[in-house]
Design a protein around this motif. Structure first.
Motif, PDB file in Angstrom:
ATOM      1  N   PRO A  66       0.806  -1.221   0.000  1.00  0.00           N
ATOM      2  CA  PRO A  66       0.000   0.000   0.000  1.00  0.00           C
ATOM      3  C   PRO A  66       0.837   1.269   0.000  1.00  0.00           C
ATOM      4  O   PRO A  66       0.439   2.281  -0.587  1.00  0.00           O
ATOM      5  CB  PRO A  66      -0.837  -0.116   1.286  1.00  0.00           C
ATOM      6  N   SER A  67       2.013   1.242   0.621  1.00  0.00           N
ATOM      7  CA  SER A  67       2.883   2.424   0.618  1.00  0.00           C
ATOM      8  C   SER A  67       3.366   2.735  -0.795  1.00  0.00           C
ATOM      9  O   SER A  67       3.369   3.900  -1.222  1.00  0.00           O
ATOM     10  CB  SER A  67       4.078   2.204   1.549  1.00  0.00           C
ATOM     11  N   HIS A  68       3.812   1.706  -1.529  1.00  0.00           N
ATOM     12  CA  HIS A  68       4.237   1.911  -2.915  1.00  0.00           C
ATOM     13  C   HIS A  68       3.110   2.526  -3.731  1.00  0.00           C
ATOM     14  O   HIS A  68       3.318   3.430  -4.545  1.00  0.00           O
ATOM     15  CB  HIS A  68       4.629   0.577  -3.542  1.00  0.00           C
ATOM     16  N   SER A  69       1.902   2.005  -3.540  1.00  0.00           N
ATOM     17  CA  SER A  69       0.755   2.481  -4.297  1.00  0.00           C
ATOM     18  C   SER A  69       0.442   3.943  -3.982  1.00  0.00           C
ATOM     19  O   SER A  69       0.158   4.742  -4.884  1.00  0.00           O
ATOM     20  CB  SER A  69      -0.453   1.592  -3.994  1.00  0.00           C
ATOM     21  N   ILE A  70       0.492   4.317  -2.705  1.00  0.00           N
ATOM     22  CA  ILE A  70       0.231   5.704  -2.307  1.00  0.00           C
ATOM     23  C   ILE A  70       1.266   6.639  -2.928  1.00  0.00           C
ATOM     24  O   ILE A  70       0.929   7.697  -3.492  1.00  0.00           O
ATOM     25  CB  ILE A  70       0.235   5.831  -0.774  1.00  0.00           C
ATOM     26  N   ILE A  71       2.545   6.277  -2.837  1.00  0.00           N
ATOM     27  CA  ILE A  71       3.614   7.127  -3.372  1.00  0.00           C
ATOM     28  C   ILE A  71       3.469   7.294  -4.882  1.00  0.00           C
ATOM     29  O   ILE A  71       3.627   8.399  -5.423  1.00  0.00           O
ATOM     30  CB  ILE A  71       4.993   6.543  -3.011  1.00  0.00           C
ATOM     31  N   ALA A  72       3.143   6.218  -5.579  1.00  0.00           N
ATOM     32  CA  ALA A  72       2.979   6.288  -7.032  1.00  0.00           C
ATOM     33  C   ALA A  72       1.807   7.186  -7.416  1.00  0.00           C
ATOM     34  O   ALA A  72       1.817   7.826  -8.472  1.00  0.00           O
ATOM     35  CB  ALA A  72       2.775   4.893  -7.614  1.00  0.00           C
ATOM     36  N   ASP A  73       0.783   7.264  -6.563  1.00  0.00           N
ATOM     37  CA  ASP A  73      -0.359   8.134  -6.836  1.00  0.00           C
ATOM     38  C   ASP A  73      -0.083   9.591  -6.496  1.00  0.00           C
ATOM     39  O   ASP A  73      -0.801  10.485  -6.964  1.00  0.00           O
ATOM     40  CB  ASP A  73      -1.584   7.657  -6.049  1.00  0.00           C
ATOM     41  N   LEU A  74       0.930   9.857  -5.687  1.00  0.00           N
ATOM     42  CA  LEU A  74       1.242  11.228  -5.283  1.00  0.00           C
ATOM     43  C   LEU A  74       2.332  11.881  -6.120  1.00  0.00           C
ATOM     44  O   LEU A  74       2.433  13.114  -6.152  1.00  0.00           O
ATOM     45  CB  LEU A  74       1.663  11.249  -3.809  1.00  0.00           C
ATOM     46  N   TYR A  75       3.170  11.065  -6.789  1.00  0.00           N
ATOM     47  CA  TYR A  75       4.306  11.611  -7.535  1.00  0.00           C
ATOM     48  C   TYR A  75       4.246  11.164  -8.992  1.00  0.00           C
ATOM     49  O   TYR A  75       4.096   9.961  -9.262  1.00  0.00           O
ATOM     50  CB  TYR A  75       5.625  11.155  -6.908  1.00  0.00           C
ATOM     51  N   PRO A  76       4.387  12.097  -9.942  1.00  0.00           N
ATOM     52  CA  PRO A  76       4.357  11.738 -11.365  1.00  0.00           C
ATOM     53  C   PRO A  76       5.601  10.954 -11.760  1.00  0.00           C
ATOM     54  O   PRO A  76       6.593  10.930 -11.009  1.00  0.00           O
ATOM     55  CB  PRO A  76       4.314  13.108 -12.069  1.00  0.00           C
ATOM     56  N   PRO A  77       5.588  10.294 -12.932  1.00  0.00           N
ATOM     57  CA  PRO A  77       6.712   9.425 -13.321  1.00  0.00           C
ATOM     58  C   PRO A  77       8.073  10.096 -13.274  1.00  0.00           C
ATOM     59  O   PRO A  77       9.065   9.470 -12.882  1.00  0.00           O
ATOM     60  CB  PRO A  77       6.343   9.016 -14.752  1.00  0.00           C
ATOM     61  N   GLU A  78       8.141  11.398 -13.633  1.00  0.00           N
ATOM     62  CA  GLU A  78       9.441  12.062 -13.676  1.00  0.00           C
ATOM     63  C   GLU A  78       9.981  12.389 -12.287  1.00  0.00           C
ATOM     64  O   GLU A  78      11.146  12.779 -12.139  1.00  0.00           O
ATOM     65  CB  GLU A  78       9.363  13.340 -14.507  1.00  0.00           C
ATOM     66  N   LYS A  79       9.169  12.252 -11.238  1.00  0.00           N
ATOM     67  CA  LYS A  79       9.621  12.495  -9.863  1.00  0.00           C
ATOM     68  C   LYS A  79       9.533  11.243  -8.999  1.00  0.00           C
ATOM     69  O   LYS A  79       9.884  11.273  -7.819  1.00  0.00           O
ATOM     70  CB  LYS A  79       8.784  13.607  -9.215  1.00  0.00           C
ATOM     71  N   ARG A  80       9.087  10.145  -9.578  1.00  0.00           N
ATOM     72  CA  ARG A  80       8.763   8.951  -8.791  1.00  0.00           C
ATOM     73  C   ARG A  80      10.007   8.248  -8.258  1.00  0.00           C
ATOM     74  O   ARG A  80      10.020   7.752  -7.125  1.00  0.00           O
ATOM     75  CB  ARG A  80       7.917   8.007  -9.642  1.00  0.00           C
ATOM     76  N   ALA A  81      11.075   8.173  -9.061  1.00  0.00           N
ATOM     77  CA  ALA A  81      12.294   7.498  -8.592  1.00  0.00           C
ATOM     78  C   ALA A  81      12.903   8.239  -7.408  1.00  0.00           C
ATOM     79  O   ALA A  81      13.396   7.629  -6.458  1.00  0.00           O
ATOM     80  CB  ALA A  81      13.314   7.373  -9.725  1.00  0.00           C
ATOM     81  N   GLY A  82      12.862   9.578  -7.458  1.00  0.00           N
ATOM     82  CA  GLY A  82      13.367  10.356  -6.329  1.00  0.00           C
ATOM     83  C   GLY A  82      12.560  10.109  -5.070  1.00  0.00           C
ATOM     84  O   GLY A  82      13.111   9.964  -3.974  1.00  0.00           O
ATOM     85  N   ALA A  83      11.219  10.055  -5.217  1.00  0.00           N
ATOM     86  CA  ALA A  83      10.356   9.785  -4.064  1.00  0.00           C
ATOM     87  C   ALA A  83      10.600   8.383  -3.521  1.00  0.00           C
ATOM     88  O   ALA A  83      10.674   8.179  -2.301  1.00  0.00           O
ATOM     89  CB  ALA A  83       8.884   9.957  -4.458  1.00  0.00           C
ATOM     90  N   MET A  84      10.720   7.397  -4.425  1.00  0.00           N
ATOM     91  CA  MET A  84      11.001   6.031  -3.988  1.00  0.00           C
ATOM     92  C   MET A  84      12.396   5.938  -3.363  1.00  0.00           C
ATOM     93  O   MET A  84      12.628   5.122  -2.474  1.00  0.00           O
ATOM     94  CB  MET A  84      10.882   5.068  -5.164  1.00  0.00           C
TER      95      MET A  84
END
Length: 425
Positions: free
Chosen positions: A127-145
């Motif tokens: 669920p954490s991965h899913s929440i983060i992916a919904d909050l950050y667009p693809p170009e910012k997702r690796a940084g958030a992860m």
């Protein structure tokens, strides 16, 4: 009362930094509770009269079977229900079970407590991965992860630091209480302050409430039919097997072969390793985002392959160098280079996943990672160490761990292949 969807989206975006911070802190507690046995196991081994095989089972297969397999039904629930609440309840369960481990007086009791930790932690990452992916667009997702993956290195490092110091002064049982009980308080904070974003919020194309929920088979089939995703799963699984084996047995190796005490490992190794791992995770995530913007997403997988290749000599040096100082410095260099893989890997997998299957893809990935990586890594290191002990004595653990480090080029190949397929695609 009707809630304005636009207002809800704006609120989720405003709170996303706080949400990411709390999910990262939850992941941090997850790794503290999961890895606390690493620094305590020499003390537990002496107190409960356990073999290396039993220690390997406690930190590996017994934990991983429940942690990994329960992740699938939890992910199915997370693709339908409130993900924030799932994370909060799970955190409370595994924290209580970590503390309960301090009450164990034999292998079976400690085994039951660690199974309980695995059951609780199954509800954290998907669920954490899913929440983060919904909050950050693809170009910012690796940084958030990458930020989220700080939980791994900092949790393992501070768990070792705090657990080792407390255990040296008050015993391993008190250390389990000190590490476990604060997580129950954090669970309340997560429940109060983490936001539950609309699914697909950060993506250009989102699903509607009327979309059919794909089946579990659809989740497995969609990964198997996606070449880059399949190679990424294989790469991160092999990497995790090596990493979990090293993390679970690293302190014992330093005690047996390098002459460190539990207190010395806590003071002189844990914190520098945590800082090196944190720098690797943050820098790796930001570099991956920059490479994605300038060269395309394929560059993220290639970046991980290159960094892991650079880290390999230092991985081997940790086990082969005779000097304790040189071995530890080699270990720190390995951590600095190799710990950047989680953010880009999970960001790529979440980016490849259909929006309605994000939590399920995360759970399937974690199922494979944990059954093979977490389940077999520490367990087989212990088994091989016991098998080698008649001929190698106290050095059997050194050579058992070296076997796993030698599998690194296999993981590098899969990262390189994922990048090549993404570049074509």
């Amino acid at each position: 009362m009707t809630v304005d969807p636009a207002a809800g989206d704006a609120h989720a975006i405003r709170r996303r930094s706080l949400t990411l911070a709390l999910l990262t802190l939850t992941y941090f507690f997850s790794y503290m509770d999961r890895q606390i046995l690493a620094i305590l196991q020499e003390l537990i081994k002496a107190d409960l009269k356990l073999s290396d095989t039993q220690l390997g089972l406690l930190s590996g297969l017994a934990f991983a079977i429940f942690y990994a397999t329960l992740g699938i039904p939890v992910a199915r629930l997370a693709d339908r229900a409130n993900r924030k609440n799932i994370v909060a309840v799970s955190l409370a369960i595994w924290s209580a079970m970590t503390a309960a481990g301090g009450l164990a007086h034999n292998f079976t009791q400690l085994l039951v407590a660690r199974i309980g930790v695995g059951i609780g932690e199954a509800g954290s990452s998907p669920p954490s991965h899913s929440i983060i992916a919904d909050l950050y667009p693809p170009e910012k997702r690796a940084g958030a992860m990458g930020i989220y993956s700080l939980g791994v290195v900092l949790g393992a490092a501070l768990g070792t630091f705090i657990g080792g110091l407390v255990a040296s002064a008050y015993g391993w049982r008190i250390a389990m209480f000190v590490i476990g009980l604060p997580g129950i308080v954090l669970a309340v904070v997560v429940w109060l302050f983490v936001v539950e974003p609309r699914r697909g919020l950060a993506d250009a194309k989102t699903h509607t409430a009327h979309d059919a929920m794909p089946s579990l088979w659809n989740g497995f089939a969609s990964i198997l039919s996606n070449g880059p995703a399949l190679h990424l799963v294989m790469a991160v699984t092999l990497t995790s097997m090596i990493g979990y084996g090293l993390t679970a047995w690293g302190p014992s190796f330093m005690v047996r072969s390098l002459g460190f005490s539990v207190r010395e490992i806590s003071l002189y190794v844990a914190l520098p390793a945590g800082l090196a791992g944190a720098a690797s995770a943050v820098f790796g995530g930001r570099l991956a985002d920059r490479l994605a913007r300038t060269h395309g997403l394929h560059a993220q997988a290639t970046m991980v392959a290159v960094l892991k290749a650079l880290a390999l000599p230092f991985t081997l040096g940790f086990f082969l160098l005779g000097s304790p100082v040189a071995a530890v410095l080699s270990y720190l260099a390995y951590v600095l280079l190799a710990n950047s893989y989680l953010g880009p890997t999970f960001a790529l997998i979440q980016g490849l996943a259909p929006v309605r299957l994000r939590a399920l893809w995360a759970a399937i990935t974690l199922l494979v990672i944990n059954l093979i990586g977490l389940g077999l890594g520490p367990t087989l290191v212990g088994v091989i160490s016991d098998l080698l002990k008649p001929s190698l004595g106290s050095e059997s653990l050194r050579w058992s761990m070296l076997v796993f480090a030698a599998a690194t080029p296999w993981a590098i190949f899969h990262y390189w292949r994922a990048g090549a397929l993404l570049r074509r695609g």
